[in-house]
Design a protein around this motif. Structure first.
Motif, PDB file in Angstrom:
ATOM      1  N   ALA A 134       0.832  -1.205   0.000  1.00 23.06           N
ATOM      2  CA  ALA A 134       0.000   0.000   0.000  1.00 23.06           C
ATOM      3  C   ALA A 134       0.868   1.257   0.000  1.00 23.06           C
ATOM      4  N   THR A 135       1.976   1.224   0.747  1.00 27.06           N
ATOM      5  CA  THR A 135       2.878   2.380   0.783  1.00 27.06           C
ATOM      6  C   THR A 135       3.491   2.632  -0.586  1.00 27.06           C
ATOM      7  N   MET A 136       3.934   1.566  -1.242  1.00 28.20           N
ATOM      8  CA  MET A 136       4.495   1.705  -2.582  1.00 28.20           C
ATOM      9  C   MET A 136       3.438   2.171  -3.573  1.00 28.20           C
ATOM     10  N   ALA A 137       2.180   1.765  -3.344  1.00 26.06           N
ATOM     11  CA  ALA A 137       1.091   2.210  -4.221  1.00 26.06           C
ATOM     12  C   ALA A 137       0.892   3.717  -4.126  1.00 26.06           C
ATOM     13  N   VAL A 138       0.862   4.237  -2.895  1.00 30.06           N
ATOM     14  CA  VAL A 138       0.691   5.686  -2.709  1.00 30.06           C
ATOM     15  C   VAL A 138       1.886   6.434  -3.299  1.00 30.06           C
ATOM     16  N   HIS A 139       3.070   5.931  -3.033  1.00 25.06           N
ATOM     17  CA  HIS A 139       4.303   6.526  -3.560  1.00 25.06           C
ATOM     18  C   HIS A 139       4.236   6.642  -5.079  1.00 25.06           C
ATOM     19  N   SER A 140       3.885   5.551  -5.723  1.00 24.18           N
ATOM     20  CA  SER A 140       3.841   5.543  -7.187  1.00 24.18           C
ATOM     21  C   SER A 140       2.660   6.341  -7.721  1.00 24.18           C
ATOM     22  N   MET A 141       1.532   6.290  -7.024  1.00 24.85           N
ATOM     23  CA  MET A 141       0.348   7.029  -7.470  1.00 24.85           C
ATOM     24  C   MET A 141       0.602   8.529  -7.457  1.00 24.85           C
ATOM     25  N   PHE A 142       1.210   9.020  -6.379  1.00 26.63           N
ATOM     26  CA  PHE A 142       1.529  10.439  -6.318  1.00 26.63           C
ATOM     27  C   PHE A 142       2.538  10.812  -7.412  1.00 26.63           C
ATOM     28  N   GLY A 143       3.560   9.968  -7.576  1.00 23.92           N
ATOM     29  CA  GLY A 143       4.598  10.272  -8.554  1.00 23.92           C
ATOM     30  C   GLY A 143       4.080  10.298  -9.972  1.00 23.92           C
ATOM     31  N   PHE A 144       3.433   9.225 -10.371  1.00 20.83           N
ATOM     32  CA  PHE A 144       2.958   9.155 -11.749  1.00 20.83           C
ATOM     33  C   PHE A 144       1.704   9.986 -11.961  1.00 20.83           C
ATOM     34  N   GLY A 145       1.033  10.331 -10.852  1.00 19.65           N
ATOM     35  CA  GLY A 145      -0.073  11.284 -10.986  1.00 19.65           C
ATOM     36  C   GLY A 145       0.419  12.639 -11.465  1.00 19.65           C
ATOM     37  N   THR A 146       1.527  13.104 -10.876  1.00 17.00           N
ATOM     38  CA  THR A 146       2.105  14.354 -11.370  1.00 17.00           C
ATOM     39  C   THR A 146       2.694  14.159 -12.764  1.00 17.00           C
ATOM     40  N   GLY A 147       3.123  12.919 -13.056  1.00 15.55           N
ATOM     41  CA  GLY A 147       3.600  12.629 -14.407  1.00 15.55           C
ATOM     42  C   GLY A 147       2.504  12.773 -15.448  1.00 15.55           C
ATOM     43  N   PHE A 148       1.249  12.580 -15.041  1.00 13.62           N
ATOM     44  CA  PHE A 148       0.110  12.791 -15.932  1.00 13.62           C
ATOM     45  C   PHE A 148      -0.103  14.275 -16.205  1.00 13.62           C
ATOM     46  N   VAL A 149      -0.002  15.079 -15.160  1.00 17.47           N
ATOM     47  CA  VAL A 149      -0.323  16.508 -15.291  1.00 17.47           C
ATOM     48  C   VAL A 149       0.815  17.283 -15.960  1.00 17.47           C
ATOM     49  N   ALA A 150       2.064  16.916 -15.655  1.00 12.63           N
ATOM     50  CA  ALA A 150       3.205  17.726 -16.107  1.00 12.63           C
ATOM     51  C   ALA A 150       3.292  17.890 -17.625  1.00 12.63           C
ATOM     52  N   PRO A 151       3.185  16.814 -18.430  1.00  8.50           N
ATOM     53  CA  PRO A 151       3.272  17.016 -19.886  1.00  8.50           C
ATOM     54  C   PRO A 151       2.160  17.910 -20.423  1.00  8.50           C
ATOM     55  N   LEU A 152       0.964  17.787 -19.831  1.00  7.48           N
ATOM     56  CA  LEU A 152      -0.160  18.615 -20.265  1.00  7.48           C
ATOM     57  C   LEU A 152       0.084  20.078 -19.921  1.00  7.48           C
TER      58      LEU A 152
END
Length: 408
Positions: free
Chosen positions: A345-363
């Motif tokens: 679960a900790t790794m899930a939150v870590h990755s979700m936050f990271g790749f979530g910003t990865g979604f917004v940044a290119p846009l």
């Protein structure tokens, strides 16, 4: 410090190899963005949207898929996810005809990769014992992300030049299929022991942990800078090279694809070195210094399109090196300091936050580029890169204040 055992070394090498193979199609869209943008007549916002949809798919899938590793064998999640990623790449090759269909398929590709990266890391750390060995395993695994990205850039560019962009996507499907088989056949079966009865998506215990929160938020800023840059780097170098030719300079000896691929090759060594320094000098101290340096250079990079191609290439390589210096240190901090009962679960939150910003940044990058004058404006490129680097500068200040204040 204690050396890694031979059995652990074999597991790490096998999983790192599988990780690189799984990423063959990871950077295909970013590599081929200039030609797809011309062929489909996309503006920069549309191009950034397609890039971002990959990370949207990742962000949507990773909480479930990575949290499930607390409840079932991570190898099974890895295999099924590889099949989803392969199907997405084949679909891009056969069916995509424009922005809408490309965005939909990128969403599926991101969901597939979501079940390989962190679940693969969980499968690795489950087979490596000891905090120091796990820290180094995390460092090597996350470091080869840069190697996988470089090979994806090179593979995609070569295949597209020789056979067309649809073949580049289609053949990329072979990578995740091979990786899935490698993990299932190469690692022992392992069923996690249930230590708790919380819901698979109950992340409150993770967010309540003062030990892991700074690393999770730091990783989010790191991914904003990293994935925003990777999504647009080839296009920026193409612009800079064409600008220099228009000003009377000779053509560059290296293509934009080659420069971006070589730049990403510096990432693995920088990431591993950053984690080694973190174990010796203090994790938070190394992280804030790396973030400050990378943020400053990222803010400056977009204004450097006037440089001769070889100087720009050196700057791009330094840019990717600095961005990756804190990558393994951040993820190793989360893995080694997480409660073992909720590590998935900790790794899930870590990755979700990271790749979530990865979604917004290119846009956001694409929007800034359009609003500031378009992709033919040097100023617009400078402001777009500033939108990526400023967050790292602020996060460096926050982490430094924690170190100065004695927070752990």
């Amino acid at each position: 410090m204690r050396a890694i055992s031979q059995s652990a070394t074999r597991v790490i090498a096998w999983m790192c190899f599988a990780h690189v193979v799984s990423m063959i199609g990871f950077a295909t869209y970013a590599t081929l963005l200039p030609r797809l943008q011309d062929e489909w007549g996309m503006n920069n916002t549309q191009a950034g949207l397609i890039s971002g949809m990959f990370f949207a798919g990742y962000m949507a899938a990773v909480p479930v898929l990575t949290s499930l590793t607390d409840r079932m064998d991570a190898r099974r999640i890895y295999l099924v996810s590889c099949m989803v990623a392969a199907a997405a790449f084949v679909s891009f090759a056969l069916f995509v005809k424009g922005v809408n269909s490309a965005a939909l398929v990128q969403l599926a590709a991101g969901a597939g990769i979501a079940g390989t990266y962190m679940p693969g890391l969980r499968a690795l750390t489950d087979n490596v014992q000891g905090a120091q060995s796990q820290s180094r395993a995390v460092a090597f695994y996350t470091a080869v992300f840069g190697l996988g990205t470089s090979l994806s850039i090179l593979f995609s560019g070569w295949i597209a030049d020789a056979m067309g962009w649809r073949w580049a996507f289609g053949l990329a499907a072979l990578g995740p299929l091979a990786a899935g088989l490698m993990v299932v056949l190469g690692l022992p079966a392992r069923k996690p022991v249930r230590h708790h009865d919380t819901h698979v998506l109950d992340f409150r215990p993770v967010l309540a942990s003062r030990e892991v929160r700074p690393f999770i938020f730091g990783y989010a800023v790191h991914c904003w800078e990293l994935f925003g840059s990777r999504s647009w780097l080839v296009a920026f170098i193409v612009f800079a090279q064409e600008l220099r030719v228009a000003q009377g300079a000779g053509p560059a000896l290296w293509s934009a694809v080659a420069i971006a691929a070589v730049a990403n090759l510096f990432g693995p060594a920088a990431s591993i070195l950053g984690n080694e320094l973190a174990m010796r000098q203090g994790r938070e101290r190394v992280i804030w210094r790396a973030m400050l340096a990378s943020g400053v250079l990222t803010c400056a990079l977009g204004f450097a399109s006037f440089l001769p191609w070889h100087l720009l290439a050196v700057l791009v390589m330094l840019h990717m090196t600095l961005i990756m210096t804190d990558s393994s240190a951040l993820t190793a901090g989360v893995v080694t300091r997480a409660d073992e009962r909720i590590r998935g679960a900790t790794m899930a939150v870590h990755s979700m936050f990271g790749f979530g910003t990865g979604f917004v940044a290119p846009l956001v990058f694409g929007v800034v580029l359009d609003l500031a004058g378009g992709n033919l404006s040097p100023l617009a490129w400078g402001l777009a890169f500033m939108s990526l680097g400023v967050g790292a500068i602020f996060m460096a200040g926050f982490i430094r204040s924690r170190v100065s204040g004695g927070a752990t």
